[in-house]
Design an enzyme around this catalytic site. Structure first.
Site, short mmCIF file in Angstrom:
data_model
loop_
_atom_site.label_atom_id
_atom_site.label_comp_id
_atom_site.label_asym_id
_atom_site.label_seq_id
_atom_site.Cartn_x
_atom_site.Cartn_y
_atom_site.Cartn_z
N CYS A 141 0.82 -1.21 0.00
CA CYS A 141 0.00 0.00 0.00
C CYS A 141 0.86 1.26 0.00
O CYS A 141 0.59 2.21 -0.76
CB CYS A 141 -0.94 -0.01 1.20
N GLY A 196 12.00 2.52 0.32
CA GLY A 196 12.77 3.06 -0.80
C GLY A 196 13.18 2.00 -1.79
O GLY A 196 12.90 2.11 -3.00
N HIS A 223 -2.17 5.37 6.65
CA HIS A 223 -0.78 5.81 6.71
C HIS A 223 -0.72 7.27 6.25
O HIS A 223 -1.61 7.76 5.56
CB HIS A 223 0.10 5.00 5.76
#
Length: 340
Positions: A141, A196, A223
């Site tokens: 997600c 990342g 989030h």
């Protein structure tokens, strides 16, 4: 019309099943559960054919008086593709022990590692790379949300460096076992976080150009990301326009009362969304700024649902149903009633 088996009718699986059922070029041929819980009963109530994910546990469904069609072994070879909704690490095992054994294509979710599949999928970035492939990982997600926003930015300028702080929800709303309740946790405490490298698995040209750190906070709703993106040159108006043109991103305004993740969820409820799902990511318009060619913005990610439309597009790519990713995105969005 292609047949889709959803292996694992849980948080992601039930949403994927409902999304597939809304398309006109695919259908749900069955869903699986490992245990006879309320979700299993709900699947049958909604008209899905239910199968035991673990053949040895079929009798548990019969003992619970939940109608069961058989086991995964009875349905899997009828599937054109399987969407795996199993917990992390189980998806990888399912590929090796189940899907390859039955020579069926499969999508595994973002809890698995990039090396566990042929490629990592995002509708905007890697649709063509995943076209016709057999085993694909649909990224998490958080990675999905970052890929959408970075796509918008990449469409108007070159990205020199992206720095992202991820503020992650502690648990999904139905999870009573995960925390924290009264703490903020660096997760991981090392930098960079895994997010990342996960973005790079989708966007290889950002290798060495993205740095992420993440913390967990005691909330269940969404989030949040704070992005700082150095570019070769851009204006705020260009960023606003790029976001407006990018699918599955919406702008919200704190000035109109949407000043928290709680208000975003309330907005989704008011839209009439099932389970208050917000498949789109939400960027606060007031947070968007450009200083010395560096873009700043804050966005919110509904962790239970932003990957769902991507699963639909991934099905089309892997089964070679539509060559054009934008056409697939638009088709999926229309069927799901997305805002854009």
């Amino acid at each position: 019309m292609v047949g889709v088996l959803v292996n694992g009718y849980g948080s992601i699986g039930k949403r994927v099943a409902d999304a597939v059922a809304k398309q006109d070029d695919m259908k749900v041929i069955g869903v699986t559960k490992t245990k006879p819980d309320f979700e299993a009963r709900m699947a049958v109530t909604k008209g899905y054919k239910l199968f035991a994910a673990i053949p040895e546990k079929k009798h548990l469904f019969e003992e619970a008086n939940i109608p069961i069609e058989g086991t995964i072994e009875d349905i899997i070879e009828d599937a054109d593709i399987v969407v795996d909704g199993a917990p992390k690490k189980i998806g990888k095992a399912n590929v090796e022990n189940v899907y390859k054994k039955h020579n069926v294509k499969a999508i595994i979710q973002g809890g698995e590692k990039a090396k566990d599949a042929e490629d990592s999928f995002n509708s905007l970035w890697s649709y063509n790379r995943c076209y016709g492939k057999d085993y694909i990982r649909l990224v998490s997600c958080n990675t999905t949300g970052l890929c959408r926003t970075l796509y918008a930015i990449d469409s108007i300028t070159d990205i020199l460096k992206a720095r992202v702080v991820l503020v992650r929800r502690a648990a999904d709303p139905n999870d009573i076992k995960t925390g924290p309740i009264n703490a903020i946790i660096p997760d991981p405490v090392t930098v960079p976080s895994h997010h990342g490298p996960d973005v790079v698995s989708v966007i290889p040209k950002l290798d060495g150009k993205i740095m992420t750190s993440a913390i967990i906070v005691p909330t269940t709703l969404m989030h949040m990301h704070s992005l700082m993106v150095e570019t070769t040159g851009v204006t705020k108006d260009a960023v606003l326009d790029a976001i407006e043109k990018t699918p599955r991103i919406i702008k919200v305004k704190a000035s109109e009362g949407i000043d928290s993740t709680a208000k975003i969820i309330e907005y989704s409820r008011d839209l009439g969304r099932l389970r208050y799902d917000l498949n789109e990511i939400a960027i606060w318009e007031e947070s968007i700024n450009v200083v010395d060619n560096e873009i700043y913005l804050m966005q919110a990610i509904h962790q239970e649902s932003d990957v769902i439309p991507e699963n639909i597009d991934c099905i089309r790519a892997m089964l070679e149903m539509e060559e054009d990713n934008i056409k697939s995105i638009e088709k999926t969005n229309r069927a799901l009633g997305l805002l854009k």
